[in-house]
Design an enzyme around this catalytic site. Structure first.
Site, PDB file in Angstrom:
ATOM      1  N   HIS A 192      27.317  38.761 -17.689  1.00 36.87           N
ATOM      2  CA  HIS A 192      27.476  38.012 -19.087  1.00 36.87           C
ATOM      3  C   HIS A 192      28.704  38.218 -19.427  1.00 36.87           C
ATOM      4  O   HIS A 192      29.662  38.312 -19.525  1.00 36.87           O
ATOM      5  CB  HIS A 192      26.970  39.604 -20.220  1.00 36.87           C
ATOM      6  N   HIS A 215      31.579  37.175 -22.164  1.00 34.67           N
ATOM      7  CA  HIS A 215      31.843  37.312 -23.552  1.00 34.67           C
ATOM      8  C   HIS A 215      32.639  36.490 -24.272  1.00 34.67           C
ATOM      9  O   HIS A 215      33.596  35.441 -23.273  1.00 34.67           O
ATOM     10  CB  HIS A 215      33.320  38.476 -24.008  1.00 34.67           C
TER      11      HIS A 215
END
Length: 213
Positions: free
Chosen positions: A198, A200
């Site tokens: 993922h 950010h």
């Protein structure tokens, strides 16, 4: 008790008293006894003042010596929640787990999220624990072995590039024209707590550098 007054201070006190006596001696209305009393009083007063200053100086020095220096070292810095979460994830073995992650459950709509963008390959949604005014995540919808960036191989190039493209596209959508930061945590030392790649994306305010270490 032993006096802490130095020879230079004694000389200064004496000269101060003599100066006062000489000044007053020029007045014919002052008697010799008065001059003697003034000289004695001046010396006593100067000694008292000097003693007071010395006591205050010693007290200040002792206070400074007893103060604990404000030094900041990595060893003494308390661990934050993300560090603890990352270590817990390793202890649970989630980095090698085939079980669905929280992000898999967001993709399957089992867990609600504020989705900002979604296509066949990627999804962007708001972080539930934002560290800035704007903070969202971009994930590949199908993990495809990308539990973390260091697991990427040749086959992941297109998917990684697509996630980066989505990151900048949603950043524009969220009006981050002045700039933003993209962060990928990898492994326990990188504070990764969810083993599903993922990104950010952080912005909406002036960020500092270094970002944290």
């Amino acid at each position: 008790s032993q006096s802490n007054t130095t020879p230079k201070e004694v000389q200064r006190i004496y000269m101060s008293a003599v100066a006062r006596v000489l000044f007053l001696k020029s007045s014919s209305s002052v008697s010799p006894k008065t001059l003697q009393r003034i000289a004695s009083s001046s010396t006593t007063s100067s000694s008292s003042s000097t003693s007071s200053l010395l006591k205050r100086g010693r007290a200040r020095t002792q206070t400074q010596q007893t103060k604990t220096p404000k030094t900041r070292t990595m060893a003494s810095t308390p661990k934050n929640d993300e560090q603890l979460n990352a270590q817990e994830a390793i202890l649970k073995g989630t980095q090698d787990s085939t079980e669905p992650t929280i992000f898999d459950k967001i993709v399957s709509k089992e867990i609600p999220a504020t989705v900002l963008y979604e296509d066949n390959l990627a999804m962007a949604f708001k972080d539930v624990n934002p560290v800035a005014k704007t903070h969202f995540l971009v994930i590949p919808k199908i993990k495809a072995g990308l539990s973390q960036l260091s697991k990427a191989n040749e086959d992941h190039k297109m998917l990684l590039g697509h996630c980066m493209y989505v990151a900048q596209m949603v950043a524009k959508q969220e009006k981050l024209e002045k700039g933003f930061r993209v962060v990928i945590n990898d492994g326990v030392d990188g504070c990764q707590s969810v083993y599903h790649l993922h990104l950010h994306v952080i912005g909406g305010q002036q960020l500092s550098w270094p970002p944290g270490c």
